[in-house]
Enzyme design. Structure first.
Site, mmCIF file in Angstrom:
data_model
loop_
_atom_site.group_PDB
_atom_site.id
_atom_site.type_symbol
_atom_site.label_atom_id
_atom_site.label_comp_id
_atom_site.label_asym_id
_atom_site.label_seq_id
_atom_site.Cartn_x
_atom_site.Cartn_y
_atom_site.Cartn_z
ATOM 1 N N LYS A 141 -12.711 -14.218 13.549
ATOM 2 C CA LYS A 141 -14.088 -13.944 13.961
ATOM 3 C C LYS A 141 -14.903 -13.339 12.821
ATOM 4 C CE LYS A 141 -12.903 -9.745 16.476
ATOM 5 N NZ LYS A 141 -12.656 -9.220 17.779
ATOM 6 N N ARG A 142 -14.225 -12.806 11.806
ATOM 7 C CA ARG A 142 -14.969 -12.256 10.667
ATOM 8 C C ARG A 142 -15.446 -13.369 9.741
ATOM 9 N NH1 ARG A 142 -10.718 -10.066 9.547
ATOM 10 N NH2 ARG A 142 -10.096 -9.452 11.628
#
Ligand code: GLU
Length: 469
Positions: A235-236
């Site tokens: 998700k980063r």
């Protein structure tokens, strides 16, 4: 035996596309087996859970076709806390688990390595329960744990390589490994279909099933989803939230079809197939265990195909959230009263063949609903060259003289204006397009002019001409 599968997300963030893929596979498997799909929200990590993430999961599932009310649950892991503690107590009482108060540093000092697992120091020291005493599972010294996995065959783990792992923390709270097993047991789960990331947990969990005296489920670990660099989607780094795709204007049908192709394909070299075909042909056993590449470009092209396949009235409906800025979708640049549904309906078929995600509808049609177009200055600078002012003058004069304001007349008129200067139509229409729409690319120009109307089109062309003085 009725097949019972579960999807067990943790509500600790935006709902991930990989989670959506596992949910769909569980969903289809249950349907094919005449079984039950259970939704369990694993909400025991109080520090990271938020109720809005749970709501996000429910609505994301709904969006891809796993609709509320059509499955069992949601159950919440926290509601089963009594069972988790009871199972931990049973394991202790039966001698399958023991208390330990070693810190990581203690273990390191004894083993001389920070990489070594727990060394079994408290196995037979008879430490009782107490604050700071963790409960560890006594793994067998011999033999092997064979996991029956529908996708991976029979991965086998030597028991002596599995450390005596913690099942309840020093404060008495059971850890994920145990809570997850106890929930599956109490919910009568027969098949655990989940992401490959959990495979290392599986031998430990299967040992817990055995120790608690219940037949373990059949497992299926579906492949990890990776980006173009073969890194696990994160998700980063990557766009992973299903919600982000929804807001960008992916159609749920395209999304779920694409997700099912991660590691599997329908027969006959086809990729875009009706959902009913996927439901019929999907075989969990055929899922390729290798990492599955989530190819956003391919998904986008896919989505474009789905958009083009919509009947035009459905396309018009599907665009509404972007035209009005509904819910979490950003509002368009025009005021609600500036929107004209008839004008939109007139250009919708032209837009439908050009856009690949629904949010692209906004820059394609904003010129119709704004009092003056949003000028893309880079496009302006590139297009408005020597001669553009005179060309606009001639075009305005020729358009003013038109009897009928229709695409065909507009086209032949502008063609004639260009021909006088030895210009092809492409070059002639570029300054007109920028003057009227603010952009160099967009819907076909003459249809756009027709729908915009004589007055507004001419006003914009004159205003652009004035800017060129
Ligand atoms: N709650 C776990 C997760 O979100 C799932 C565990 C499982 O499927 O067994 O990764």
């Amino acid at each position: 035996m009725t097949v019972r599968v579960r999807f067990a997300p943790s509500p600790t963030g935006m709902f991930h596309v990989g989670g959506a893929r596992s949910a769909l596979q569980n969903w289809i498997y249950a349907k094919q087996q005449g079984g039950v799909f259970v939704l369990r929200i694993e909400d025991t990590d109080a520090a990271r859970n938020k109720p809005e993430w749970t709501e996000g999961i429910l609505s994301a599932l709904d969006w891809i076709g796993i609709s509320r009310g059509s499955y069992e649950g949601p159950h919440f892991q926290s509601e089963n806390a009594g069972e988790h503690r009871a199972a931990a107590a049973r394991l202790y009482e039966s001698g399958r688990a023991y208390y330990c108060d070693c810190t990581r540093e203690d273990v390191q000092a004894r083993t001389g390595s920070q990489y070594q697992g727990y060394d079994g120091y408290h196995r037979d020291r008879g430490l009782g329960p107490g604050p700071g005493h963790a409960l560890r599972f006594r793994t067998p010294d011999e033999g092997a744990t064979v996991v029956v996995d529908l996708i991976r065959g029979e991965p086998t783990f030597e028991n002596k390589l599995i450390e005596d792992f913690v099942i309840a923390r020093g404060d008495g709270s059971p850890v994920f490994l145990l809570a997850n097993v106890v929930d599956d047991m109490t919910m009568g789960i027969t098949h655990v279909i989940r992401a490959e990331e959990h495979l290392p947990n599986t031998p430990k969990q299967q040992l817990l099933w055995d120790a608690l005296g219940v037949k373990p489920p059949i497992w299926a670990h579906v492949p990890v989803v990776v980006n173009e660099k073969r890194q696990k989607l994160s998700k980063r780094r990557d766009k992973v939230a299903l919600e982000a795709y929804r807001e960008e204007g992916y159609l749920p049908g395209a999304m779920r079809n694409y997700l099912m192709l991660l590691g599997w394909a329908p027969s006959g070299d086809r990729e875009i197939v009706p959902w009913s075909v996927i439901e019929e042909e999907f075989r969990l056993e055929e899922v390729n265990p290798s990492p599955a590449f989530f190819d956003e470009k391919k998904l986008r092209a896919f989505n474009g195909d789905y958009i083009r396949a919509l009947p035009v009235d459905e396309f018009i409906d599907a665009c509404q959230p972007w035209l009005t800025g509904t819910g979490t979708i950003a509002p368009p640049p025009w005021q609600p009263e500036e929107f004209d549904a008839d004008a939109f309906a007139a250009v919708a078929p032209l837009a439908q063949t050009r856009i690949t995600v629904l949010s692209e509808i906004v820059p394609n049609v904003d010129f119709l609903f704004l009092a003056s177009p949003l000028i893309d200055e880079a496009a302006w600078a590139k297009t408005m060259k020597d001669g553009s002012a005179e060309l606009l003058d001639d075009a305005v004069a020729a358009f003013e003289a038109l009897e009928s304001w229709d695409a065909e007349s507009l086209k032949s008129t502008l063609e004639a204006v260009g021909a006088e200067r030895g210009l092809k139509l492409g070059k002639t229409q570029a300054p007109v397009r920028v003057a009227v729409t603010g952009r160099t690319v967009g819907l076909p120009l003459f249809e756009s002019l027709e729908v915009l109307g004589r007055e507004r089109a001419l006003t914009r062309m004159r205003a652009a001409r004035l800017r060129l003085v």
